[in-house]
Design an enzyme around this catalytic site. Structure first.
Site, PDB file in Angstrom:
ATOM      1  N   ASP A   1      21.569  38.457  37.455  1.00 53.28           N
ATOM      2  CA  ASP A   1      21.004  37.129  37.233  1.00 53.28           C
ATOM      3  C   ASP A   1      21.473  36.074  38.242  1.00 53.28           C
ATOM      4  O   ASP A   1      22.676  35.919  38.470  1.00 53.28           O
ATOM      5  CB  ASP A   1      21.405  36.610  35.851  1.00 53.28           C
ATOM      6  CG  ASP A   1      21.039  37.542  34.722  1.00 53.28           C
ATOM      7  OD1 ASP A   1      20.481  38.614  34.986  1.00 53.28           O
ATOM      8  OD2 ASP A   1      21.328  37.188  33.565  1.00 53.28           O
TER       9      ASP A   1
ATOM     10  N   TRP B   1      26.475  47.680  37.037  1.00 59.21           N
ATOM     11  CA  TRP B   1      26.852  46.524  36.210  1.00 59.21           C
ATOM     12  C   TRP B   1      28.271  46.682  35.678  1.00 59.21           C
ATOM     13  O   TRP B   1      28.693  47.743  35.244  1.00 59.21           O
ATOM     14  CB  TRP B   1      25.870  46.377  35.052  1.00 59.21           C
ATOM     15  CG  TRP B   1      26.083  45.129  34.256  1.00 59.21           C
ATOM     16  CD1 TRP B   1      25.494  43.922  34.453  1.00 59.21           C
ATOM     17  CD2 TRP B   1      26.963  44.975  33.129  1.00 59.21           C
ATOM     18  NE1 TRP B   1      25.949  43.006  33.523  1.00 59.21           N
ATOM     19  CE2 TRP B   1      26.848  43.633  32.702  1.00 59.21           C
ATOM     20  CE3 TRP B   1      27.826  45.826  32.451  1.00 59.21           C
ATOM     21  CZ2 TRP B   1      27.564  43.128  31.621  1.00 59.21           C
ATOM     22  CZ3 TRP B   1      28.553  45.329  31.373  1.00 59.21           C
ATOM     23  CH2 TRP B   1      28.411  43.990  30.965  1.00 59.21           C
TER      24      TRP B   1
ATOM     25  N   GLU C   1      16.916  35.415  26.928  1.00 63.14           N
ATOM     26  CA  GLU C   1      18.009  35.097  27.833  1.00 63.14           C
ATOM     27  C   GLU C   1      17.554  34.067  28.868  1.00 63.14           C
ATOM     28  O   GLU C   1      16.359  33.851  29.072  1.00 63.14           O
ATOM     29  CB  GLU C   1      18.508  36.356  28.554  1.00 63.14           C
ATOM     30  CG  GLU C   1      19.157  37.378  27.631  1.00 63.14           C
ATOM     31  CD  GLU C   1      19.800  38.523  28.384  1.00 63.14           C
ATOM     32  OE1 GLU C   1      20.970  38.834  28.076  1.00 63.14           O
ATOM     33  OE2 GLU C   1      19.152  39.111  29.272  1.00 63.14           O
TER      34      GLU C   1
END
Length: 501
Positions: free
Chosen positions: A27, A51, A209
């Site tokens: 992001d 991640w 989100e």
């Protein structure tokens, strides 16, 4: 069909899009223009290319095209991971974290507390501040500044509101599993007061989100402003997996009221086509906009990947690009206010060679290669008028049986991006896809503006009314462009292919 590729993973590194040098990113965070620089912070694993170890990476640019990777801005530690958030310039030093003569940049981020913390398992909002223009950061000693005792309260986007209700900071964050955007206000960025919430509404097929909330003029009229609320969700997109949606309406300083909500409550999967999507492709997520962009521009960047296969895409040592920055505007189309998105003009100025232009081309049941148009990084602009063809369009990054098909089926009113033969597709069984979106002719024509890079295709249709973004991983030798019409006739009224850097 899955093509076999021998392309080295580093060959997929984009020429136009930002990537970290040798680590993972997701992001975009803290987007701000400050002292002549665009600052792109982002979710980053500084220790690997999958991640984990969420920290804020950092890159800077003077022109939104050439980015310089900077040292990690806010690293994770034994107590917390540094999840998504935003940055504001506290010009009046309302926070007291700087001085009147040296006001701070303030980052508002989500603390995702780890086992070593007394708040283990919770997510709350915290501050960090910079006194050197955004290059080094110090965490505020009083963190967290906003705690709802929630495990899924995250992604604060903060902006300055000046309107009928007063002048103060506003935070838009999410309760992800409740499909809600929650709004708070503050005088000093440290003490927050609840205002209201929005949602559930429209698409709720996955957690919500990364919200954003901003005003834009309608049809270029500065006296007619409308507010836009964007929120990303995973999964639940129109073609599967991650996606972003938007709502238009009004914000009075306390509450956002939508005028574009189709349904309330739980998502009706049959209505996905009726919702307003930032992007209909599979690879545009967590999009947020820059604070303080010059000349009042509203510029947005999204993460170009999909959580369905994000950790598996065949790139090394880096993994995941950002999408191209887009300038946003609002226009009235068919009686509705719609968001238009177009790549910032700075990107189009990067001409590597003269453009290839053609006179009108009439096609009947054929595929025709465009000579002298070979290249892995291109801007393709094409206008089509339909004839009797069931489908017509272009094939990019093509060679032999390999290529990515971008087509229009006028009978069904669909734009199609078929990446099933785009190159390496077998790294994940959910990657090969045929993604579609609704499209209507405008003045009898279909206009496409396509940005092709080493590992991506971004299609902007009908002057930015419709966008479809997908990753592709073609062979290095697959660089051709073809046009086609199947099952009848169509005319390419104009075609311009511009090689980019």
């Amino acid at each position: 069909m899955t093509a076999v590729t021998t392309t080295h993973p580093e060959a997929f590194r984009p020429a136009l899009h930002y990537t970290a040098r040798n680590t993972w990113l997701n992001d975009p965070n803290g987007l701000i223009h400050h002292q002549g620089l665009y600052h792109l912070y982002y979710q980053n694993n500084p220790l690997g290319n999958t991640w984990g170890n969420m920290s804020w990476g950092h890159a800077t640019s003077e022109d939104l095209t050439d980015w310089t990777e900077q040292p990690v801005a806010i690293p994770c530690d034994e107590q917390e991971e540094i999840f998504s958030g935003s940055v504001v310039f506290d010009s009046q030093n309302s926070s007291g974290l700087g001085t009147e003569t040296a006001p701070p940049l303030v980052a508002i981020y989500t603390s995702a507390y780890k086992e070593a913390s007394p708040l283990n398992g919770l997510q709350a909002q915290s501050l960090a501040y910079s006194l050197d223009g955004g290059f080094t950061w110090k965490k505020y000693a009083g963190n967290p500044v906003l705690d709802r005792n929630s495990a899924n309260f995250r992604d604060p986007k903060v902006f300055r509101y000046d309107g009928g209700a007063g002048s103060y900071w506003v935070m838009a964050a999410v309760e992800a599993e409740e499909y809600k955007v929650v709004l708070y206000k503050s005088e000093d960025l440290k003490t927050w007061e609840y205002l209201s919430s929005f949602g559930p509404a429209n698409a709720t097929g996955g957690i919500w989100e990364c919200p954003d909330l901003f005003a834009l003029p309608v049809d270029g009229n500065p006296l007619e402003l409308k507010w836009v609320l964007t929120v990303n969700l995973n999964p639940g997109g129109p073609n599967g997996g991650s996606a972003g949606q938007y709502f238009t309406g009004d914000f009075d300083g306390i509450k956002f009221t939508s005028d574009s909500t189709v349904t309330s409550g739980k998502q009706d999967h049959d209505r996905l086509q009726e919702y307003d999507w930032l992007d209909w492709g599979r690879d545009y997520y967590a999009a947020v906009s820059f604070s303080d962009a010059p000349d009042g521009r509203r510029i947005m960047i999204g993460w170009m990947n999909n959580w369905d296969y994000a950790n598996q895409i065949p790139t090394s040592p880096w993994r995941s690009p950002m999408a191209l920055p887009r300038e946003l505007s609002l226009a009235t189309i068919d009686g509705r206010t719609r968001l238009l998105q177009n790549v910032v003009e700075e990107v189009g100025s990067r001409h590597a060679a003269p453009a290839v232009r053609s006179q009108p081309i009439h096609l009947t049941g054929e595929t025709r290669r465009i000579p002298a148009s070979v290249g892995p990084v291109q801007l393709i602009e094409a206008d089509f008028t339909p004839g009797t063809a069931e489908e017509f369009g272009l094939i990019v990054r093509g060679s032999g049986s390999e290529g990515t098909r971008i087509g229009i089926n006028p009978g069904q009113g669909r734009l199609i991006l078929d990446r099933t033969a785009s190159g390496d597709t077998d790294f994940h069984d959910g990657f090969a896809s045929v993604d579609t979106a609704p499209i209507k002719a405008r003045d009898g024509r279909y206009r496409l503006k396509i940005y092709v890079d080493h590992c991506s295709v971004e299609v902007f249709a009908q002057h930015g009314q419709l966008v479809l973004t997908d990753l592709i991983f073609p062979n290095e030798t697959s660089t051709g462009v073809s046009i086609y019409a199947d099952g009848g006739s169509a005319t390419v009224e104009s075609l311009t292919i511009t090689p980019l850097v």
